[in-house]
Motif scaffolding. Structure first.
Motif, PDB file in Angstrom:
ATOM      1  N   LEU A   1       0.606  66.250 -12.398  1.00 19.09           N
ATOM      2  CA  LEU A   1       0.371  67.376 -13.286  1.00 19.09           C
ATOM      3  C   LEU A   1      -1.001  67.983 -13.037  1.00 19.09           C
ATOM      4  CD1 LEU A   1       1.786  66.072 -16.691  1.00 19.09           C
ATOM      5  CD2 LEU A   1       2.860  67.680 -15.109  1.00 19.09           C
ATOM      6  N   VAL A   2      -2.039  67.137 -13.121  1.00 19.84           N
ATOM      7  CA  VAL A   2      -3.402  67.602 -12.866  1.00 19.84           C
ATOM      8  C   VAL A   2      -4.003  66.705 -11.795  1.00 19.84           C
ATOM      9  CG1 VAL A   2      -5.457  68.465 -14.024  1.00 19.84           C
ATOM     10  CG2 VAL A   2      -3.486  67.740 -15.398  1.00 19.84           C
ATOM     11  N   LYS A   3      -4.960  67.267 -11.078  1.00 13.51           N
ATOM     12  CA  LYS A   3      -5.588  66.469 -10.028  1.00 13.51           C
ATOM     13  C   LYS A   3      -7.059  66.829  -9.924  1.00 13.51           C
ATOM     14  CE  LYS A   3      -4.610  64.903  -5.359  1.00 13.51           C
ATOM     15  NZ  LYS A   3      -3.900  65.154  -4.114  1.00 13.51           N
TER      16      LYS A   3
ATOM     17  N   LYS B   1      -5.520  61.512 -10.221  1.00 11.22           N
ATOM     18  CA  LYS B   1      -4.451  62.447 -10.554  1.00 11.22           C
ATOM     19  C   LYS B   1      -3.684  61.916 -11.767  1.00 11.22           C
ATOM     20  CE  LYS B   1      -1.310  60.525  -7.049  1.00 11.22           C
ATOM     21  NZ  LYS B   1      -2.104  59.451  -6.433  1.00 11.22           N
TER      22      LYS B   1
END
Lengths: 271, 284, 285
Positions: free
Chosen positions: A93-95, A100
């Motif tokens: 989803l986010v990194k 991550k």
């Protein structure tokens, strides 16, 4: 500071939960923990939550008491949460950099934290509604079959109940000795590890001396009251199941069965 | 028949070094005779190390005499098979209230003794209720001992002994660690047990105010019983009491001092009322 | 003006349902060289109060000054305060831990940062002043009798050469002999070393004999603060808070009621004796 520990702190009240046989509560707690670590999916989560809230409600123990126990594991919860959050592989989803966050990470982090919280609260329900003596009685009776293989079940139970009785006393005593040494200029906070360890000696020696003296006194007092081990002993509060206990067993098993259904059937066919 | 009969009791504490050789012998009881009738209220006085605690522990068969014999309700304490009977007949209350309460709930602690001697469950409950009521602690039955005051804890300890239905209770400095209120509570409870239930009381104490109502007082010093008699008789001899490093009640001491100054005051004044009455007569 | 307490309040378990207001608006000045008794039943706040005086407990509100310096100031050296205001706790023998008596008494001076020799000197002096025999100095403190252990523990605080010595029920649990010895020792220190002494006690009789000022605590407040006979004049109020005046006070009041013209302010046996003799002695002679 030291006085905040709730371990072995019984909350006196008259409720169905208080009156249950300790074996039921031991069994129930075990079942609840197993159910926590096997469940999956929102419905199971909702069921566990409802069940827990319902039990707390009928136990008549203020909710704040349950939460008190959580304070001591806040750090553990955060670490567990972070580990799950960042180290679970899956849909990213986010990194940021090497970190991550995945969808699976979020869900398993939430799951683990909730599990830990419910675990602590669930066991608190047991310890807050059962006197240490009842608890050890329950353990003693539940473990009795093992005395055939020479396991000193009665002695272990007796030791546990005495330990629980003396924990608050020893905590208070620690506080007192600490203050007395501080009045003599002791410094428990500053300095490196070695210095700190050395500073503990004036605290630990008197504490041990006092514990031994108490043990000695207590042994004598028990002997004076005709204590001579488990043989020939009767019980003031003998354990036998009555109707409520049977209902409780049925309730517990239905809860567990429902959780299993949700785990296997629901997950397989509905989702 | 007497409830306690000690004949020429001797008890020695032997200290050994690491090889097991005798390092020192300390004679705690030196040929002590003691005779107590059922229903009496007995007080034992003496400074620390005078042997009074050692004597108390003999009555409960926690210690065995090296020489001499001790009969509790006609049973020889040295006989192995009497030991549980003796401990049931003569209950014991110790100095530190925290270190003699075993359970975490008041009623469970009181039930501990009866459980040990195999009393049926239903009767345990009756006994627990009766003994807690007799010391005025029934309302606290579901409390944790940690939340009680010193005097209350000590009354729970007394109830714990009462639940074994003893004929005699030995109290080894039960008030030494209490504040004045707690001391009064415990004393009141003990006197009530003596009066209402006819339990023989053997009270060991340092506080002279606590013994003025006793039937008999024994004064111990270096393992001997050195004085014996009614409070009036014991407190008549202020010089002697001072010699054994004991306290004298303030009023007794004042009466004694006034007598030394030449006022015609009899020996052994114990209460304020007595002294006021006598001084009043002097004026007239 | 050694210690000054200005509007001290102390509560614990703040914010929870169990909040206890242990001290309420305490204003006190402890003058140099005084011998003070603090009396109150269990839970009246007297133990909490004395722990404020050497900074072991920090007040919720209010100020404390030691020789005019604010002890709650940022740069105030709390540890040096603790050596100036010595505090002997209840059952102080429970804090002994060293292998020899001498080493145990050295613990305080060493914490003060003194050299080994200097600490030893202080320990020697302190042990001597509590009247312990020299041949015992290098024995284990755990082999001593109860009264002796307590004296060693008091020496442990004395060795720091405090200017104020606070003792929390120093005679609790001792036999009459031990009781008298400890009280005589405290009184001797007050006379010889001019140390300010604060004695916390349950026993009015003990206090009446030694102290020059009594502070009565009740429900975390100062109820009376005066010379002994003025405090004991309120014996009826003292009874209401389950304290009592010395037996002698009652006797004098009763005699007065019966028409004997004695001074009811007598609080010790000595005073009572001379009062009664003043009234009765003349008549018999």
């Amino acid at each position: 500071m030291l006085k905040d520990i709730t371990l072995g702190q019984y909350y006196p009240a008259k409720s169905v939960i208080h009156q249950l046989d300790p074996r039921v509560k031991l069994f129930g707690t075990m079942l609840f923990i197993i159910s926590l670590f096997s469940f999956r999916g929102i419905p199971a989560f909702v069921l566990a939550t409802i069940f827990l809230i319902w039990v707390i409600h009928i136990s008549k123990v203020p909710f704040s008491y349950m939460v008190k126990g959580l304070k001591s594991i806040v750090v553990l919860m955060i670490i567990t949460g972070l580990f799950n959050l960042f180290l679970t592989p899956g849909e990213v989803l986010v990194k940021f950099g090497i970190f991550k966050i995945t969808y699976e990470g979020i869900s398993s982090a939430v799951l683990m934290v909730v599990r830990l919280m419910y675990l602590i609260i669930g066991t608190s329900v047991m310890t807050l509604t059962t006197t240490p003596n009842q608890l050890t009685d329950g353990l003693e009776k539940a473990l009795m079959p093992f005395s055939k293989i020479k396991l000193p079940v009665h002695e272990i139970a007796m030791m546990m109940s005495i330990a629980l009785r003396f924990i608050p006393i020893l905590i208070e005593e620690t506080d007192k000795i600490m203050k007395a040494q501080m009045a003599r200029g002791a410094d428990f906070e500053n300095g490196n590890l070695l210095k700190k360890a050395k500073a503990m000696v004036p605290l630990l020696v008197p504490l041990f001396v006092s514990a031994f003296r108490r043990a000695n006194d207590l042994a004598m007092a028990m002997e004076a009251r005709c204590y001579h081990g488990g043989s020939g002993r009767t019980k003031m509060k003998p354990l036998h199941y009555d109707k409520t206990d049977k209902i409780a067993y049925v309730t517990l098993i239905s809860y567990f069965a429902l959780m299993l259904v949700l785990r296997f059937v629901w997950v397989k066919y509905i989702v | 028949m007497s409830i306690i009969e000690a004949k020429q009791l001797v008890h020695e504490y032997i200290r050994r070094d690491e090889e097991g050789n005798v390092e020192s012998i300390q004679t705690a009881l030196d040929h002590v005779d003691l005779h107590v009738e059922p229903g009496q209220f007995i007080a034992i006085l003496g400074h620390n190390g005078s042997g009074k605690s050692t004597l108390a522990k003999h009555i409960n068969a926690l210690l065995m005499p090296n020489e001499g014999t001790l009969y509790v309700d006609g049973k020889d304490t040295k006989d192995e098979k009497n030991i549980w009977d003796v401990r049931q007949t003569a209950g014991m209350v110790f100095q530190n209230p925290d270190n003699q309460i075993i359970a975490s709930v008041v009623e469970e602690d009181v039930g501990f003794g009866p459980e040990n001697i195999g009393v049926p469950t239903e009767e345990i409950w009756q006994r627990v209720e009766k003994s807690l009521r007799s010391v005025g602690m029934w309302e606290y039955r579901a409390h944790s001992p940690n939340k009680l005051s010193g005097g209350q804890k000590q009354r729970v300890a007394i109830a714990g002994v009462m639940a074994m239905q003893p004929k005699c209770i030995v109290l080894d400095e039960p008030t030494a660690m209490l504040d004045p209120c707690g001391r009064k509570e415990v004393l009141r409870a003990v006197h009530e047990l003596n009066r209402k239930c006819g339990v023989t009381i053997i009270l060991i104490t340092h506080y002279m105010e606590e013994v003025v109502d006793a039937d008999q007082i024994f004064v111990m010093d270096e393992g001997h019983i050195v004085m014996q008699g009614t409070p009036k008789k014991i407190f008549s001899d202020v010089e002697q009491l001072k010699k054994y490093r004991l306290d004298v009640p303030q009023i007794t001491l004042l009466a004694y001092e006034l007598k030394k100054e030449g006022l015609p005051i009899p020996d052994g004044i114990l209460t304020r009322e007595e002294l006021v009455k006598i001084l009043e007569q002097q004026v007239k | 003006m050694a210690i000054q307490l200005d509007k001290i309040n102390y509560s614990y378990s703040v914010g929870s349902a169990y909040e206890v207001h242990a001290l309420r608006d305490i204003n006190l000045t402890i003058e140099d060289g005084q011998f003070i008794g603090i009396i109150g039943h269990t839970g009246s706040g007297k133990s909490t109060l004395i722990q404020h005086m050497n900074g072991l407990i920090r007040a919720t509100s209010g100020n404390i000054y030691y020789n005019g310096e604010d002890i709650y100031a940022q740069d105030y050296d709390m540890r040096s305060l603790r050596s100036k205001v010595g505090l002997v706790f209840q059952y102080p023998e429970h804090q002994l831990f060293e292998t020899t008596i001498f080493d145990d008494v050295c613990y305080g001076p060493k914490n003060q940062g003194l050299s080994k020799d200097e600490a030893g000197l202080r320990a020697f002096e302190a042990l001597k002043s509590v009247g312990l025999k020299e041949e015992l100095y290098y024995q284990s403190p755990f082999d001593l009798s109860g009264g002796q252990k307590r004296r060693v523990a008091i020496a442990g605080v004395l060795a720091m050469r405090p200017e104020v010595l606070i003792l929390d029920e120093p005679t609790a649990g001792l036999d009459p002999k031990g009781r008298d010895e400890i009280l005589a020792l405290i009184s001797k220190m007050h006379k010889e070393r001019k140390i300010t002494i604060i004695l916390v006690s349950h026993s009015m009789e003990d206090v009446a004999e030694y102290v020059e000022r009594i502070i009565v605590m009740n429900h975390g407040q100062v109820m009376f603060d005066d010379v002994p006979h003025e405090v004991f004049r309120h014996y009826k109020e003292l009874e209401k808070i389950s304290l009592a005046a010395p037996q002698v006070t009652y006797l004098m009041h009763e005699l007065r009621e019966k028409g004997l013209p004695v001074d009811v302010n007598a609080t010790t046996i000595e005073e009572a004796k001379s009062e009664i003799m003043k009234v009765l002695g003349k008549k018999t002679c």
